[in-house]
Design an enzyme around this catalytic site. Structure first.
Site, PDB file in Angstrom:
ATOM      1  N   CYS A   1       0.841  -1.202   0.000  1.00 20.92           N
ATOM      2  CA  CYS A   1       0.000   0.000   0.000  1.00 20.92           C
ATOM      3  C   CYS A   1       0.881   1.260   0.000  1.00 20.92           C
ATOM      4  O   CYS A   1       1.590   1.519  -0.962  1.00 20.92           O
ATOM      5  CB  CYS A   1      -0.970  -0.050   1.179  1.00 20.92           C
ATOM      6  SG  CYS A   1      -2.309   1.146   1.066  1.00 20.92           S
TER       7      CYS A   1
ATOM      8  N   GLU B   1      -1.504  -8.990   4.693  1.00 18.07           N
ATOM      9  CA  GLU B   1      -1.471  -9.335   6.120  1.00 18.07           C
ATOM     10  C   GLU B   1      -2.868  -9.516   6.709  1.00 18.07           C
ATOM     11  O   GLU B   1      -3.019 -10.013   7.818  1.00 18.07           O
ATOM     12  CB  GLU B   1      -0.692  -8.267   6.901  1.00 18.07           C
ATOM     13  CG  GLU B   1      -1.344  -6.890   6.993  1.00 18.07           C
ATOM     14  CD  GLU B   1      -1.055  -5.980   5.804  1.00 18.07           C
ATOM     15  OE1 GLU B   1      -0.832  -6.499   4.692  1.00 18.07           O
ATOM     16  OE2 GLU B   1      -1.075  -4.746   5.975  1.00 18.07           O
TER      17      GLU B   1
ATOM     18  N   HIS C   1      -3.581  -5.596   0.883  1.00 15.26           N
ATOM     19  CA  HIS C   1      -2.987  -5.913   2.188  1.00 15.26           C
ATOM     20  C   HIS C   1      -2.920  -7.429   2.397  1.00 15.26           C
ATOM     21  O   HIS C   1      -3.902  -8.027   2.830  1.00 15.26           O
ATOM     22  CB  HIS C   1      -3.796  -5.264   3.307  1.00 15.26           C
ATOM     23  CG  HIS C   1      -3.610  -3.779   3.364  1.00 15.26           C
ATOM     24  ND1 HIS C   1      -2.639  -3.189   4.124  1.00 15.26           N
ATOM     25  CD2 HIS C   1      -4.238  -2.780   2.713  1.00 15.26           C
ATOM     26  CE1 HIS C   1      -2.683  -1.875   3.959  1.00 15.26           C
ATOM     27  NE2 HIS C   1      -3.641  -1.596   3.106  1.00 15.26           N
TER      28      HIS C   1
END
Lengths: 358, 158
Positions: free
Chosen positions: A82, A175, A173
């Site tokens: 990002c 994660e 993302h």
């Protein structure tokens, strides 16, 4: 020589800790540094690779955080996520624009080129994958050496790669659990691209931690406060394994414990582990000070202050004590290092009994 | 007192501390224990804390946790506890009027304590637990269940 470690440079994302969590689950040791960390700290960490986190700022604005030059100078693999992707692309000669259509939440990723970053990440051959996006800005022009390997409706460069330098960037993302295969993408980067061993385990940590405790403490005496909770108990047993009789535990019973709790602590530490334990029953003192007090913050304050008072008196009785052990965890450490606050580390008080309601 | 800090867990996350505890051979009952606040039961007794209320709350809490363990739910729940309210209500026990405290049961699921949802116990579990608490704990004649999530609520009551 590098250390078997991935460094995460934090630009203030709410989910930076999740990157570390995912990598640790894959057996990769990780450290999080704020983006303001000094170049020496990055160099001395000797990471096998660096992940650049997301963040709330806009690369398209002046005076927003940038990636320290040392990150590029180390010539290790990079993964920008990002904001991290946008900053990397901008600093290497690309361009970032503020988007008109923002993407928040689930988005469809279309894979358009193979990449070493994607190897073994997804099951099957589908070229469309669900990912989690949260961005307004997007990379509009790539730096030299990069190709686009995936796109989405709101991000023409949803994943980019420079396979020669091993620089990768994703707008989504990985994660976050909602990203399909996100954990595997992160472990692919750490294990496959950076060459980490994946051998971070609690057995290895135990040995390292014991050596570190011995090196720090020498033949000094250590005091450890016990609460009956997991953190202080694990810290005490680990210390005991490292330094044996140099450790004395102090258990302040404020009379506000659950049924049987004090007996359990005494039984486990005093009897089972045979760790010198100072048990102080001060329930009456606490109850007297709390009498008639009904304001919740005042109650917490009285308990917190009384606890410190008693603990300090008991600790002072231990001859020659030079160290105080506490069960500080990594989230506390990260929280105390502000992403904007430079590399100053403030250590939280060990007396956390008086903290605010959560 | 100037003491140097030793923080052997400062590189670990909560679940890693738990696995280190297992690695070190700590009893499972301790390793998997729910978080407990530093101020203890004082913040589970809204209003002034008294000896009498501490005794009542300890008994009610122990029964509640015992029922949760018996139902095999302890490890599915982030945190569970009883709260003793500063409110007395009217009941009828053995043909006599009672006027005793109300107690709240709280149980939440959460991955990190930052956000939380109340645990969806079955009605059967709740009524069984309520019956046992009212029967066995002198001083409690009413049991309620807190279904507030965090946010807007907090996990603890104070």
């Amino acid at each position: 020589m590098t250390n078997d470690l991935i460094l995460i440079i934090d630009f203030g994302s709410q989910v930076t800790q999740l990157i570390a969590r995912r990598l640790r689950e894959a057996g990769v040791y990780t450290k999080i540094f704020p983006c303001t960390v000094s170049r020496d700290q990055i160099r001395e960490a000797k990471p096998r690779g660096i992940i650049l986190s997301g963040g709330p700022a806009s690369v398209a604005m002046a005076d927003t955080p940038r990636i320290p030059q040392i990150v590029f100078d180390l010539a290790v693999p990079l993964l920008g996520i990002c904001y991290g992707q946008q900053a990397m692309c901008e600093q290497l000669g690309g361009r970032v624009e503020q988007g008109t259509s923002r993407e928040f939440g689930r988005a469809e990723l279309q894979i358009i080129e193979p990449s070493t970053l994607f190897e073994g990440v997804w099951d099957g051959n589908a070229l469309n994958r669900t990912v989690w996006m949260s961005h307004g800005d997007y990379v509009a022009e790539l730096p030299d050496g990069f190709v686009v390997v995936a796109k989405s409706a709101g991000a023409p460069f949803a994943a980019v790669a420079d396979e020669v330098r091993k620089y990768f960037g994703v707008q989504f993302h990985p994660e976050v659990v909602h990203t399909e295969g996100g954990d595997r993408l992160l472990s692919r980067f750490a294990l496959g691209i950076c060459g980490c061993s994946g051998s971070w385990s609690m057995a290895a940590y135990r040995q390292r931690a014991i050596a570190a405790i011995r090196a720090q403490v020498g033949d000094g005496r250590v005091i450890c406060g016990l609460s009956g909770g997991v953190d202080s108990s694990v810290a005490a047993v680990l210390l005991h394994e490292a330094i044996g009789e140099q450790l004395t535990c102090v258990f302040v019973d404020h009379g506000l414990l659950r049924a049987g709790e004090a007996d359990e602590v005494i039984g486990l530490f005093g009897e089972h582990y045979n760790i010198p334990l100072i048990y102080k029953d001060v329930g009456e003192l606490f109850l007297c000070r709390l009498e008639g007090v009904s304001d919740p913050e005042l109650k917490r304050k009285i308990i917190g202050n009384s606890f410190i008072e008693v603990f300090d008196i008991e600790a002072a009785k231990i001859d020659g004590a030079r160290f105080l052990a506490q069960g500080t965890l990594y989230p506390d450490v990260i929280e105390s290092i502000s992403a904007a606050g430079g590399d100053a580390v403030t250590i939280k008080s060990h007396h956390n009994v008086g903290g605010p309601s959560q | 007192m100037a003491l140097e800090l030793v923080e052997p867990l400062r590189e670990l996350f909560k679940d890693e501390v738990r696995s280190l505890g297992r690695e070190l051979g700590l009893p499972e009952v301790l390793v998997s224990r729910h978080p407990f606040p530093g101020p203890g039961l004082a913040i589970r007794i809204p209003g002034a804390v008294t000896r009498e209320k501490l005794v009542i709350l300890r008994e009610a809490d122990a029964i509640y946790i015992d029922e949760i363990r018996k139902a095999g739910l302890y490890d599915k729940i982030w945190q569970a506890f009883a709260v003793l309210l500063p409110v007395r209500t009217v009941g009828v026990m053995g043909d006599a009027r009672s006027y005793d405290y109300a107690c709240v049961l709280r149980a939440v699921i959460s991955s990190d304590g930052m956000t939380a949802d109340s645990y969806p116990f079955t009605h059967d579990f709740l009524s069984r637990t309520a019956t046992r608490i009212v029967n066995d704990v002198i001083g409690v004649n009413r049991v309620t269940y807190d279904v507030t999530s965090k946010p807007p609520g907090t996990i603890e009551w104070e």
